[in-house]
Write an enzyme that holds these catalytic residues in place. Structure first.
Site, PDB file in Angstrom:
ATOM      1  N   LYS A   1       0.811  -1.221   0.000  1.00 39.23           N
ATOM      2  CA  LYS A   1       0.000   0.000   0.000  1.00 39.23           C
ATOM      3  C   LYS A   1       0.846   1.273   0.000  1.00 39.23           C
ATOM      4  O   LYS A   1       0.495   2.249  -0.652  1.00 39.23           O
ATOM      5  CB  LYS A   1      -0.932   0.007   1.208  1.00 39.23           C
ATOM      6  CG  LYS A   1      -2.085  -0.984   1.023  1.00 39.23           C
ATOM      7  CD  LYS A   1      -3.279  -0.615   1.878  1.00 39.23           C
ATOM      8  CE  LYS A   1      -4.371  -1.660   1.679  1.00 39.23           C
ATOM      9  NZ  LYS A   1      -5.653  -1.244   2.253  1.00 39.23           N
TER      10      LYS A   1
ATOM     11  N   LYS B   1      -3.510   6.731  13.030  1.00 41.00           N
ATOM     12  CA  LYS B   1      -3.282   5.288  12.965  1.00 41.00           C
ATOM     13  C   LYS B   1      -1.856   4.956  13.408  1.00 41.00           C
ATOM     14  O   LYS B   1      -0.914   5.584  12.936  1.00 41.00           O
ATOM     15  CB  LYS B   1      -3.436   4.775  11.537  1.00 41.00           C
ATOM     16  CG  LYS B   1      -4.848   4.811  10.973  1.00 41.00           C
ATOM     17  CD  LYS B   1      -4.834   4.272   9.536  1.00 41.00           C
ATOM     18  CE  LYS B   1      -6.220   4.310   8.919  1.00 41.00           C
ATOM     19  NZ  LYS B   1      -6.191   3.908   7.504  1.00 41.00           N
TER      20      LYS B   1
ATOM     21  N   LYS C   1     -17.915  -6.891  -0.234  1.00 38.57           N
ATOM     22  CA  LYS C   1     -18.928  -6.393  -1.161  1.00 38.57           C
ATOM     23  C   LYS C   1     -20.098  -7.375  -1.229  1.00 38.57           C
ATOM     24  O   LYS C   1     -19.892  -8.585  -1.215  1.00 38.57           O
ATOM     25  CB  LYS C   1     -18.329  -6.220  -2.551  1.00 38.57           C
ATOM     26  CG  LYS C   1     -17.269  -5.144  -2.603  1.00 38.57           C
ATOM     27  CD  LYS C   1     -16.444  -5.209  -3.876  1.00 38.57           C
ATOM     28  CE  LYS C   1     -15.238  -4.297  -3.758  1.00 38.57           C
ATOM     29  NZ  LYS C   1     -14.244  -4.561  -4.810  1.00 38.57           N
TER      30      LYS C   1
ATOM     31  N   GLU D   1      -9.316   1.053  -7.280  1.00 36.76           N
ATOM     32  CA  GLU D   1     -10.372   1.355  -6.315  1.00 36.76           C
ATOM     33  C   GLU D   1     -10.205   2.769  -5.787  1.00 36.76           C
ATOM     34  O   GLU D   1      -9.109   3.159  -5.385  1.00 36.76           O
ATOM     35  CB  GLU D   1     -10.331   0.360  -5.154  1.00 36.76           C
ATOM     36  CG  GLU D   1     -10.621  -1.063  -5.587  1.00 36.76           C
ATOM     37  CD  GLU D   1     -10.921  -1.999  -4.410  1.00 36.76           C
ATOM     38  OE1 GLU D   1     -11.560  -3.028  -4.639  1.00 36.76           O
ATOM     39  OE2 GLU D   1     -10.518  -1.675  -3.270  1.00 36.76           O
TER      40      GLU D   1
ATOM     41  N   GLU E   1      -6.714   1.532  -3.574  1.00 38.53           N
ATOM     42  CA  GLU E   1      -5.737   0.489  -3.896  1.00 38.53           C
ATOM     43  C   GLU E   1      -5.998  -0.037  -5.300  1.00 38.53           C
ATOM     44  O   GLU E   1      -7.009   0.286  -5.909  1.00 38.53           O
ATOM     45  CB  GLU E   1      -5.796  -0.658  -2.878  1.00 38.53           C
ATOM     46  CG  GLU E   1      -7.139  -1.365  -2.829  1.00 38.53           C
ATOM     47  CD  GLU E   1      -7.099  -2.591  -1.910  1.00 38.53           C
ATOM     48  OE1 GLU E   1      -6.113  -3.346  -1.973  1.00 38.53           O
ATOM     49  OE2 GLU E   1      -8.064  -2.808  -1.164  1.00 38.53           O
TER      50      GLU E   1
ATOM     51  N   ARG F   1      -5.881  -8.131 -10.718  1.00 41.23           N
ATOM     52  CA  ARG F   1      -6.499  -9.398 -11.147  1.00 41.23           C
ATOM     53  C   ARG F   1      -7.914  -9.101 -11.619  1.00 41.23           C
ATOM     54  O   ARG F   1      -8.376  -7.962 -11.533  1.00 41.23           O
ATOM     55  CB  ARG F   1      -6.568 -10.347  -9.965  1.00 41.23           C
ATOM     56  CG  ARG F   1      -7.241  -9.667  -8.772  1.00 41.23           C
ATOM     57  CD  ARG F   1      -7.725 -10.602  -7.718  1.00 41.23           C
ATOM     58  NE  ARG F   1      -8.035  -9.897  -6.496  1.00 41.23           N
ATOM     59  CZ  ARG F   1      -9.203  -9.332  -6.212  1.00 41.23           C
ATOM     60  NH1 ARG F   1     -10.189  -9.373  -7.087  1.00 41.23           N
ATOM     61  NH2 ARG F   1      -9.412  -8.698  -5.071  1.00 41.23           N
TER      62      ARG F   1
END
Lengths: 502, 168, 502, 168
Positions: free
Chosen positions: A116, A158, A237, A275, A288, A292
């Protein structure tokens, strides 16, 4: 030219890939674990190789056995599907080394987009917006405060070594800044032995919108528009649709070109997904990249009119993209529902077991990608996804009506499924109005969990049917066949009715 | 002929008035139904009552008295209470007022058994963890108990509703 | 507004209509004969009424019983499907009289287009080309000769009182004109007591191309392009596709406007089809009008993106057409295969019986409209159509590949079906090249009837499987369950393989 | 163990070498096969031989020795010739060399029986007409015959392969 493909996967996606192979006159090779000898993908394939015990770590994730099968079969290429080894750079590299084409991006793209922080940096460089925040860990309190003021409230603090929610603080009010930094850091040092923190803008009502991209090995990249994936339960999802009800043509064009820029920045080839997180004011940020095929790829296929697996294979063969950005358009509206083997009435507990009976929804505008059949036992080892129901219609309201009809006609017994829950979503005002974000399921929990009452009459009919079955069973043990009427009974009935009613 | 049928928490009295092949006349509590009931596929019934078409799916559970019955979006547990059931129920009434057998409603794999035979466990303590489809479920005791029997071991594959642990 | 529709039909079309009703939130009422109590349309509907014994003359054609059911159910409208009462003007009239909306054209349109001679005259008046020929019967030899010279060879001479091929002569050469007229007339007077004849242009390699039209009650009419229906066996359509491989954009526009003109000339409203016969030089002639939904309507639905049943219902409600001619276009290519319960190896003998097992083809670009299910007994009384397989793809070659894949995956046992024959058509050069007319099946009979050999190995595997089944059955009668292995057997197998191969 | 199996017109000799659950080693004529044969649905087999995946569908006909077997686009009639069959075959050899029982391979409805018991019919004469799905089929005698029995009447619904008329 690829002539034989090994599909290193199982379930609906293995079959979906094999369908495209068959249409391209490419032989397909299935691999299967112990639990999957009876699975549909083994029956659908031209060849089938056993690759190990049921747990996926010993079979579908077993690189040696999969490579071994591919070599024994003489497969030119491996399609990884989604999940399992699909985003494993080492596996892609191993394929390359063995002279087998990996149908997916290069190991370099997988690993650089898989991490990330690397991905975030690459996106910033490519001019793709990312969630505003600190690029490096902060250990200085004053610096943290000034960063927060720079980013603007609300923010999320975080722990940089963190995970699992530990050392995380949401700050909404100015008065809480200092105390939140302190408590986050103290929690972080206890949990991880490191009190460095990141600060990120907190998106209050986030929409999850992703763009499908395709890129070839010759530097050409296009996007195939967006998918709206905000209906999520525990970050999984549940329902996806395209076009997104949130989208404007301008925003689509802008986000689309950022998606293409992102793909190019990663030197990407193959099919992939960018995304984004989008707020109510239509600000969007790179979240991200999925390197695939996505579970929800069929809604794009339907609305844009392409076969994404065929495109993947052609790209892997080194062909140039034939699709041109300016020739692509979205035609109508598509919605996908994911059908899981789980019990919505019991906190979505998984429900593996034997399929006693299944009636699949068919007809105009319905695509059904599944893999189970009557008598099949859904194993306990893998993902509970049974199938994907995809509908298309000219307009969004018609697509919702069609999905309702398809869910109504879809019957599975023997296991519990998410079908009643999905049907309920189709009746939720916020969904009908296209007015939802990732909090949708939480916000509508009361409505979604209330089941339509069947009514006393319907209850009575259920119990009469059970009684009839019980009685037929008792009677049959003394002579007759198993509850199905024989022809003579039937004729009596016909005549009787004829006399009575006509 | 008349008997009791339990549908979830409701107990209804059903009386068969007439049966002619698939044509049925029954009384449920105080209402009379005349209907046409046909098994069209194994476990799938087409019922026509007052010209309304119902699809009812039915799965036999442990015996021919216990069914799981699905209507459109509802699912019921139905039990036919015949003479034999009544006899057994009366006999075992006091045994049934607490759960002594720990079972998982779903099939899966035993991940962990944090107790041993003879252990005294407190209400809410986990006695077994079962995993299926990558989700783990913990099963707890409702009251303070003693572990009497452990019928499975870690790593075992189990069926739904199989007794795993007995407490007392 | 229509709130409840009775569907005066059975099989796949009854279910297809009910699906659209359900999407429109309209209650559906099924009717069923004695043989159809177990039929899927009874299960799919909200209500179901028994209307008589199995032969269709006593049930699905029984106007009194159907009207009775509609009144008892309180249905606002009746949808006739295709076949049965769908083109029966008296039935449409009766509905009107009873205050029930007939979802179809007016009785006037049905009867005026149903009679071929009236229809022909009406078309000539509307400027729609018809097959050149004499408008009135001829009894004078000289006039006949001059008419033939006017029309041009080849021509067909037909007894005007005729039928069944009697009194028909095909004339190709000038030298045969006189003798043919004489022999046709002499045969006609013997057979029918009337020696009057018609003369019609003979179309040598005819293509059967039809246009879908929609017209509302306000005088608006549009066409939804063509369907190519030349793959026929004994004048029964077997495969349909759209666009037609024969079509040019200019021809499409011209034929389309003639189709609309034809509909307007018949004061038509509802969905209808104008059938044309087209020769190799792209001359086209009006053949007949079908005043109902066609079996092959789904290929138009797929390529144009409309739901024709919904349009029918909206028109019946008196709504104006919302579709505009200039906004319609054909997107991609669709093919339909009709799956019949018949044995292609035994001269297409009907094959009713019990469906033992069925696997339906699914996935991208496949629509399957059927009505049978496992355990269902296909009755002997009705049409042998089991289902329709409709595929879509961006291009015609891809659509053919997809149809092959779908036919491959479609398995039905217990009865014989036309699936192997259809699969063979997909491999016929003339079909692949789009180079075919209504003689296609006849012309390719040798290729179509030759079956791909399964090979000795495949034969051996078939017989080993039969032996395995036989042996399991014998062994099981002494203990085990019916051939399905239990878990312990399975584990043994898994381990054994693992040792052997990995 | 060895027996004969008839597949359409070919007769093959099959010898079972080894059977271990669903793993089979057999010799067919001179070729040896090792394969993995599993019934995945009633009457549907998944066979893996040399890693090739075959789908075989099988319907039992009049008894457990007679099957209709479908491979991809082919359909075979298969008969297992066991000891009992052999015995019966030898006994009835001369009876079987001509068709004396008239039957329709498809179910349907008897439309017309243009003959009566005792009628002498000529080769090619129609003795019964059966209709199914709106198509009529005429059944004829192959040689000159005498009608001995008529087992159905006009209007009757018949099953496939049911004997309708016996001639001699």
């Amino acid at each position: 030219m690829i002539k034989k493909v090994l599909i290193a996967n199982r379930g609906e996606i293995a079959i979906r890939v094999m369908r495209s192979c068959r249409e391209m006159d490419i032989a397909s090779v299935a691999v299967y674990s112990e639990a999957d000898r009876n699975s549909m993908h083994v029956r659908y394939a031209d060849e089938a190789f056993f690759i190990g015990p049921s747990p996926s770590s010993e079979s579908y994730l077993n690189v040696e056995n999969i490579i071994g099968a591919a070599k024994q079969a003489g497969a030119d290429a491996i399609h990884p599907g989604y999940g399992f080894l699909s985003e494993n750079a080492k596996f892609a590299e191993r394929c390359e080394k063995e002279g087998i084409i990996f149908i997916g991006p290069s190991p370099f793209s997988i690993s650089s987009m898989g991490d990330k922080i690397t991905a975030r940096k690459r996106m910033i460089k490519a001019g793709v917006p990312v969630v505003p925040g600190t690029a490096e860990p902060i250990t200085d309190e004053t610096l943290a405060i000034s960063k927060i003021e720079e980013i603007g409230l609300p923010v999320m603090i975080k722990a940089s070594a963190g995970g699992g929610g530990k050392g995380m603080r949401l700050v909404k009010k100015k008065a809480d800044i200092l105390s939140s930094i302190r408590s986050a850091r103290s929690e972080a040092i206890t949990a991880f032995g490191d009190d460095a923190v990141y600060i990120e803008k907190y998106i209050e009502s986030p929409h999850h919108i992703e763009f499908q991209i395709l890129a070839d090995k010759h530097g050409n990249a296009i996007h195939l528009f967006e998918r709206e994936c905000s209906v999520q339960r525990r970050h999984q999802k549940v329902i996806e649709e395209t076009p997104s009800p949130l989208m404007t043509p301008e925003l689509r064009m802008e986000m689309g070109s950022h998606a293409v820029a992102a793909a190019k920045a990663a030197k990407y080839y193959g099919a992939g997904t960018i995304e984004f997180i989008v707020d109510d004011n239509l600000n969007y940020y790179f979240l991200e990249m999925n390197t695939r095929l996505q579970v929800e790829h069929p809604i794009t296929e339907r609305v844009v009119g392409v076969d994404l697996v065929k495109e993947q294979i052609r790209i892997a063969e080194g062909k140039k993209l034939e699709l041109k950005q300016e020739e692509l358009e979205q035609f109508g509206h598509a919605i996908e529902c994911r059908i899981y083997a789980e019990d919505p009435d019991k906190n979505f507990m998984p429900s593996p077991g034997v399929i006693k009976h299944i009636t699949e929804p068919l007809g105009l505008g319905v695509r059904h990608d599944g893999y189970v059949y009557e008598g099949y036992e859904i194993p306990i080892y893998y993902d509970p996804l049974i199938s994907k129901l995809i509908v298309w219609a000219k307009t969004r309201p018609e697509a919702i009506d069609r999905m309702k009809r398809a869910l109504w006609a879809y019957k599975i017994t023997g296991i519990k499924t998410s079908i009643p829950f999905l049907a309920r979503i189709m009746e939720t005002n916020d969904f009908i109005n296209g007015n939802y974000n990732t909090h949708f399921i939480e916000d509508n929990a009361d409505f979604l969990m209330k089941r339509q009452a069947c009514g006393k009459r319907c209850e009575d009919i259920a119990l009469i049917t059970a009684y009839f079955h019980y009685k037929e069973r008792l009677d049959n043990s003394s002579g007759k066949k198993n509850g199905v009427l024989d022809k003579s009974d039937w004729k009596d009935f016909g005549r009787k009715l004829a006399v009575k009613r006509l | 002929m008349s008997l009791e049928i339990k549908i979830d928490d409701r107990t209804a009295r059903l009386k068969l008035i007439e049966k002619n092949g698939n044509m049925l006349k029954v009384e449920v509590d105080d209402r009379i139904y005349e209907l046409d009931c046909v098994m069209v596929e194994p476990g799938v019934y087409s019922v026509i009552y007052n010209n309304i078409s119902y699809n009812i799916e039915l799965i036999e559970k442990k015996d021919h008295r216990h069914y799981n019955v699905n209507t459109l979006y509802n699912s019921y547990d139905i039990e036919i209470i015949d003479a034999e059931t009544k006899y057994r129920k009366n006999r075992s009434k006091d045994e049934l007022d607490d759960i002594r057998k720990i079972a998982s409603p779903m099939p899966g794999k035993v991940v962990k058994i944090p107790v041993s035979i003879g252990d005294k466990v407190k209400a809410g303590d986990t006695v077994i963890i079962v995993s299926a489809m990558k989700m783990e479920s913990e099963y707890k005791v409702q009251k303070d108990r003693t572990v009497k029997e452990i019928l499975v071991k870690e790593g075992d594959t189990i069926d739904g509703d199989q007794t795993l642990i007995v407490v007392e």
